[in-house]
Design a protein around this motif. Sequence first.
Motif, PDB file in Angstrom:
ATOM      1  N   SER A  84      -8.683  -2.470  -3.020  1.00 40.20           N
ATOM      2  CA  SER A  84      -7.642  -3.476  -3.268  1.00 40.20           C
ATOM      3  C   SER A  84      -7.560  -4.487  -2.139  1.00 40.20           C
ATOM      4  O   SER A  84      -7.462  -5.704  -2.375  1.00 40.20           O
ATOM      5  CB  SER A  84      -6.280  -2.795  -3.461  1.00 40.20           C
ATOM      6  OG  SER A  84      -6.292  -1.962  -4.595  1.00 40.20           O
ATOM      7  N   ASP A 134       1.239  -4.218  -5.599  1.00 42.50           N
ATOM      8  CA  ASP A 134       1.035  -2.926  -4.970  1.00 42.50           C
ATOM      9  C   ASP A 134      -0.159  -2.196  -5.591  1.00 42.50           C
ATOM     10  O   ASP A 134      -0.373  -2.268  -6.803  1.00 42.50           O
ATOM     11  CB  ASP A 134       2.267  -2.038  -5.133  1.00 42.50           C
ATOM     12  CG  ASP A 134       3.464  -2.543  -4.347  1.00 42.50           C
ATOM     13  OD1 ASP A 134       3.298  -3.494  -3.563  1.00 42.50           O
ATOM     14  OD2 ASP A 134       4.555  -1.981  -4.520  1.00 42.50           O
ATOM     15  N   THR A 135      -0.901  -1.478  -4.759  1.00 44.73           N
ATOM     16  CA  THR A 135      -2.003  -0.655  -5.254  1.00 44.73           C
ATOM     17  C   THR A 135      -1.441   0.619  -5.873  1.00 44.73           C
ATOM     18  O   THR A 135      -0.692   1.346  -5.202  1.00 44.73           O
ATOM     19  CB  THR A 135      -2.949  -0.268  -4.111  1.00 44.73           C
ATOM     20  OG1 THR A 135      -3.471  -1.449  -3.512  1.00 44.73           O
ATOM     21  CG2 THR A 135      -4.092   0.585  -4.629  1.00 44.73           C
ATOM     22  N   THR A 146      -7.017   7.887  -3.487  1.00 47.25           N
ATOM     23  CA  THR A 146      -6.025   6.886  -3.089  1.00 47.25           C
ATOM     24  C   THR A 146      -6.574   5.994  -1.976  1.00 47.25           C
ATOM     25  O   THR A 146      -6.439   4.761  -2.031  1.00 47.25           O
ATOM     26  CB  THR A 146      -4.731   7.561  -2.623  1.00 47.25           C
ATOM     27  OG1 THR A 146      -4.079   8.159  -3.750  1.00 47.25           O
ATOM     28  CG2 THR A 146      -3.774   6.563  -1.983  1.00 47.25           C
ATOM     29  N   ARG A 170      -8.920   3.530  -3.441  1.00 52.21           N
ATOM     30  CA  ARG A 170      -8.196   2.465  -4.160  1.00 52.21           C
ATOM     31  C   ARG A 170      -7.603   1.445  -3.189  1.00 52.21           C
ATOM     32  O   ARG A 170      -7.623   0.237  -3.451  1.00 52.21           O
ATOM     33  CB  ARG A 170      -7.085   3.074  -5.020  1.00 52.21           C
ATOM     34  CG  ARG A 170      -7.574   3.905  -6.199  1.00 52.21           C
ATOM     35  CD  ARG A 170      -6.396   4.388  -7.032  1.00 52.21           C
ATOM     36  NE  ARG A 170      -6.822   5.219  -8.152  1.00 52.21           N
ATOM     37  CZ  ARG A 170      -6.017   5.600  -9.141  1.00 52.21           C
ATOM     38  NH1 ARG A 170      -4.739   5.226  -9.128  1.00 52.21           N
ATOM     39  NH2 ARG A 170      -6.476   6.348 -10.123  1.00 52.21           N
ATOM     40  N   LEU A 171      -7.038   1.932  -2.101  1.00 52.29           N
ATOM     41  CA  LEU A 171      -6.459   1.027  -1.101  1.00 52.29           C
ATOM     42  C   LEU A 171      -7.539   0.142  -0.493  1.00 52.29           C
ATOM     43  O   LEU A 171      -7.351  -1.070  -0.326  1.00 52.29           O
ATOM     44  CB  LEU A 171      -5.758   1.834  -0.005  1.00 52.29           C
ATOM     45  CG  LEU A 171      -4.576   2.714  -0.443  1.00 52.29           C
ATOM     46  CD1 LEU A 171      -4.066   3.522   0.750  1.00 52.29           C
ATOM     47  CD2 LEU A 171      -3.452   1.887  -1.032  1.00 52.29           C
ATOM     48  N   LEU A 197       0.867  -1.180   0.000  1.00 46.49           N
ATOM     49  CA  LEU A 197       0.000   0.000   0.000  1.00 46.49           C
ATOM     50  C   LEU A 197       0.908   1.236   0.000  1.00 46.49           C
ATOM     51  O   LEU A 197       1.101   1.896   1.026  1.00 46.49           O
ATOM     52  CB  LEU A 197      -0.909  -0.012   1.235  1.00 46.49           C
ATOM     53  CG  LEU A 197      -1.715  -1.303   1.461  1.00 46.49           C
ATOM     54  CD1 LEU A 197      -2.519  -1.215   2.753  1.00 46.49           C
ATOM     55  CD2 LEU A 197      -2.639  -1.596   0.283  1.00 46.49           C
TER      56      LEU A 197
END
Length: 312
Positions: free
Chosen positions: A107, A89-90, A100, A103-104, A42
Motif C-alpha cells: 500500500s 487505510d490499508t 498484514t 499489505r502495508l 496503517l
Amino acid sequence: MPFTYLNPGKPTTFKDRHVTKVAETVRTYEEGLKGEVGLIGLPSSKSSISLSMAANAPITIRTALQSFSTYEASTRRDFKGMTVLDFGDTPIHPTSVEETLERLHVSVLEMLEEEACERYVLLGGDHGVSYPAIHAFQKKYGTVGVLQWDAHHDVRNLEDGGRTNGTPFRSLIDGGLLAGSHLVQIGIRDYSNAKAYDDYCQKNNIHVYTMDDVEEQGIIPLVQKEITRLAEQVDMMYLSVDMDAVDQAHAPGCPAIGPGGLTSRELLTSVRIAAKHHKVKAIDIVEVDPSKDMRDMTSRLAAHTMMRFMYR
C-alpha cells in the motif's frame, strides 16, 4: 418545502467564515489529483507485545484535525491553500501478521508510485508498521536515514515472538534495508530496555540519545547535528515518532507510558526542525491507543505533530 433550520445528513457544526480547519484541506485521493502531502492510515496493532487498540488511531487523529486551524500564529502564515491527499487505510489481515505487513508494504509503495505528493504522513498502528513502510521508501528513493523518537530501541530479537512492534528496526538493519549508522534514536529512557539491545545498538553503530543526552545537549542542537550528518550520507530521510517518547503526563494514550519522557513542546519543536530539511520526505506517527487516552490528549498531540511536519 425546504426546512428553515434542519439540514438532514449533515452535521450541525459552527462555522466561522474566517477560519479554515486542517480537516478542510484534506481531500480523498483520486487518480490524477496532486497535493503537497499524502496521508495514509496503517491500522495494525495485532503485533503489539502489550495489549493495544492502536489500530483505531488513524480515525481519532484524523478527527482531531477538525479541532485545529491552518493559521500559524508564530510565523503569521496560513496554510489553508495546502492540499492533503488522503489515500485511506490499508485493510489488515484478520489473523496473519506477515500478510498484514505485506499489505502495508504494498500500500505504501503503491502510494509512492502515484507520485502525487512531495511528502507523506503515515498514521499507525503500532511501531511494527515502520518496517514495511520504510522498506517501501527504500525501494522508491534509495538509501534512507531515520530519526526515531522513542523510549525504546525497538531492536528486540525475533526468536521470542516473531515480528512485533518491538522489532521494526532490527528487521530493517538485519535485512540490509537500513544501515545502523543511518538510524538516530532520540529520547531512549532508563528502565525501558535491556542491556542486550543497547549492545546491539552499539555493535551496529546506531546513534542513540538518551533522555540524559537530551537534557544535557538540548533537543534542537541534537536534531540539527544529526540531520546535517545524515543529509550527507542518504538519499532521503524518514521521521518515525513513537508517541511513548513523550512523558505520560503529555501522552497518556500509549500502551507503554512512563515518566521522564519528552515534553509535548520538545517533540513538536524537534519534529519541526527536522522537517525543514528538503530530504525529509515522510513521517510515521505510531503507538497511540485511543482506548487508553484521556480527552483525546494523545491523538491531539499526534495531530499537532503531523501539522508540524506538514507546515514546515
